[in-house]
Design a protein around this motif. Sequence first.
Motif, PDB file in Angstrom:
ATOM      1  N   ARG A  14      -0.486   4.026 -10.544  1.00  0.00           N
ATOM      2  CA  ARG A  14       0.501   3.857  -9.476  1.00  0.00           C
ATOM      3  C   ARG A  14       1.771   4.683  -9.720  1.00  0.00           C
ATOM      4  O   ARG A  14       2.222   5.404  -8.834  1.00  0.00           O
ATOM      5  CB  ARG A  14       0.844   2.367  -9.361  1.00  0.00           C
ATOM      6  N   ALA A  37       7.941   2.711  -3.743  1.00  0.00           N
ATOM      7  CA  ALA A  37       6.748   1.907  -4.033  1.00  0.00           C
ATOM      8  C   ALA A  37       6.283   1.167  -2.788  1.00  0.00           C
ATOM      9  O   ALA A  37       5.081   1.094  -2.503  1.00  0.00           O
ATOM     10  CB  ALA A  37       7.041   0.915  -5.162  1.00  0.00           C
ATOM     11  N   ARG A  38       7.225   0.618  -2.021  1.00  0.00           N
ATOM     12  CA  ARG A  38       6.880  -0.045  -0.766  1.00  0.00           C
ATOM     13  C   ARG A  38       6.282   0.951   0.222  1.00  0.00           C
ATOM     14  O   ARG A  38       5.339   0.641   0.958  1.00  0.00           O
ATOM     15  CB  ARG A  38       8.122  -0.701  -0.147  1.00  0.00           C
ATOM     16  N   SER A  39       6.846   2.149   0.241  1.00  0.00           N
ATOM     17  CA  SER A  39       6.327   3.187   1.127  1.00  0.00           C
ATOM     18  C   SER A  39       4.890   3.530   0.783  1.00  0.00           C
ATOM     19  O   SER A  39       4.037   3.665   1.666  1.00  0.00           O
ATOM     20  CB  SER A  39       7.195   4.447   1.031  1.00  0.00           C
ATOM     21  N   ASP A  88       2.693   1.628  -0.575  1.00  0.00           N
ATOM     22  CA  ASP A  88       1.849   0.516  -0.119  1.00  0.00           C
ATOM     23  C   ASP A  88       1.475   0.690   1.350  1.00  0.00           C
ATOM     24  O   ASP A  88       0.337   0.419   1.758  1.00  0.00           O
ATOM     25  CB  ASP A  88       2.574  -0.818  -0.311  1.00  0.00           C
ATOM     26  N   VAL A  89       2.449   1.133   2.148  1.00  0.00           N
ATOM     27  CA  VAL A  89       2.201   1.375   3.573  1.00  0.00           C
ATOM     28  C   VAL A  89       1.139   2.459   3.754  1.00  0.00           C
ATOM     29  O   VAL A  89       0.217   2.324   4.558  1.00  0.00           O
ATOM     30  CB  VAL A  89       3.503   1.790   4.296  1.00  0.00           C
ATOM     31  N   ILE A 122      -1.199   3.436   1.574  1.00  0.00           N
ATOM     32  CA  ILE A 122      -2.502   2.955   1.116  1.00  0.00           C
ATOM     33  C   ILE A 122      -3.158   2.126   2.220  1.00  0.00           C
ATOM     34  O   ILE A 122      -4.371   2.263   2.505  1.00  0.00           O
ATOM     35  CB  ILE A 122      -2.367   2.118  -0.178  1.00  0.00           C
ATOM     36  N   THR A 123      -2.375   1.271   2.869  1.00  0.00           N
ATOM     37  CA  THR A 123      -2.901   0.454   3.978  1.00  0.00           C
ATOM     38  C   THR A 123      -3.405   1.338   5.109  1.00  0.00           C
ATOM     39  O   THR A 123      -4.471   1.072   5.693  1.00  0.00           O
ATOM     40  CB  THR A 123      -1.804  -0.491   4.511  1.00  0.00           C
ATOM     41  N   ASN A 138      -7.483  -2.020  -5.437  1.00  0.00           N
ATOM     42  CA  ASN A 138      -6.303  -2.256  -6.267  1.00  0.00           C
ATOM     43  C   ASN A 138      -6.772  -2.620  -7.672  1.00  0.00           C
ATOM     44  O   ASN A 138      -7.584  -3.529  -7.833  1.00  0.00           O
ATOM     45  CB  ASN A 138      -5.467  -3.417  -5.720  1.00  0.00           C
ATOM     46  N   HIS A 142      -5.321  -4.199 -10.787  1.00  0.00           N
ATOM     47  CA  HIS A 142      -4.125  -4.966 -11.111  1.00  0.00           C
ATOM     48  C   HIS A 142      -3.369  -4.398 -12.312  1.00  0.00           C
ATOM     49  O   HIS A 142      -3.944  -4.160 -13.376  1.00  0.00           O
ATOM     50  CB  HIS A 142      -4.496  -6.425 -11.397  1.00  0.00           C
ATOM     51  N   TYR A 146      -4.919   2.460  -8.393  1.00  0.00           N
ATOM     52  CA  TYR A 146      -5.932   2.433  -7.359  1.00  0.00           C
ATOM     53  C   TYR A 146      -7.161   3.230  -7.782  1.00  0.00           C
ATOM     54  O   TYR A 146      -7.083   4.157  -8.581  1.00  0.00           O
ATOM     55  CB  TYR A 146      -5.389   3.030  -6.050  1.00  0.00           C
TER      56      TYR A 146
END
Length: 228
Positions: A178, A194-196, A198-199, A201-202, A218, A220, A224
Motif C-alpha cells: 500500500r 490514502a483515502r483517495s 481507496d476510492v 481501488i473501489t 485486500n 490486511h 493489494y
Amino acid sequence: MKNTRILLAEDDSNLGNLLKNYLTVKNYETELFVNGIEALKAFMKEHYDIFILDIMMPEMDGLTLAREIRKTRPEAPIIFLTAKSQKEDIIEGFKTGADDYITKPFSMEELLYRIQAILKRTASLSNSRKQESYNIGKYSFDTVKQLLVFEDEVINLTTKESELLELLCRYGKDILERNFALRSIWIDDNYFNARSMDVYITRLRKYLKKDPEVRILNVHGKGYKLIC
C-alpha cells in the motif's frame, strides 16, 4: 524545449494574476480564466499540460469542469484549489480523477512543488513502462491508451486509475504494498492520499466485476493483490 502549458481557473482575479505571474516567471506558460465556462471553452480549443482549478467558481465550478475535461482527456493532470478543509470535499475532488489538491491559503513554493511532483511522476511512470498491454482475465488493458476492454465495452481510464491498475498487473501474484503504491503514484502517503487510493481501488473493482474470476484482494496490513 517547449514550456509546460498550464490552464489556471480561479475566480479571484487578484490571486489568479499573482499565481499566473509567479508561474510565468518559473517558465510555465500559464493562462488564467475567471470562471469555469471560459476555462472549458479554452480547453476545447487549446492543448494544456496540466490544469489548476479552483473548486468554487461562478457559472461552472471546478468539480464540474474537471469532469468535462476528463471526458476527452482522462489522463490530464488536475490540481484543485480549495478554501474548504472538510474531508468530504477533498474526497469528492479525488473522485473526479484529480491528482492533487491544495488548501487556501498556500505558499507559491508549495504549489510549484506539487506541479513539479505531478509532472515528474507522470514522466517517470510513462518512461518506465515495461508492457503496453496486459490480459486481465477476460479483459484487455492498454496501458498507453489507458483503455480497459471487456468484449465490446471500452472503459477510458483516468491517469491514476491506469497507473494503479498497471502497478497491480506488474506485481502479478505478488502483493502490491500500500505505501509503495501511494509513494509511487501520489508521491506522499498521507491520510488524504490514502483515502483517495481507496476510492480508486473501489472504482477498479467496479470496472472489473464483469469477470467473476478477476478480483482485487485486500491483504490486511500490507496492500493489494490482483487475482485473475
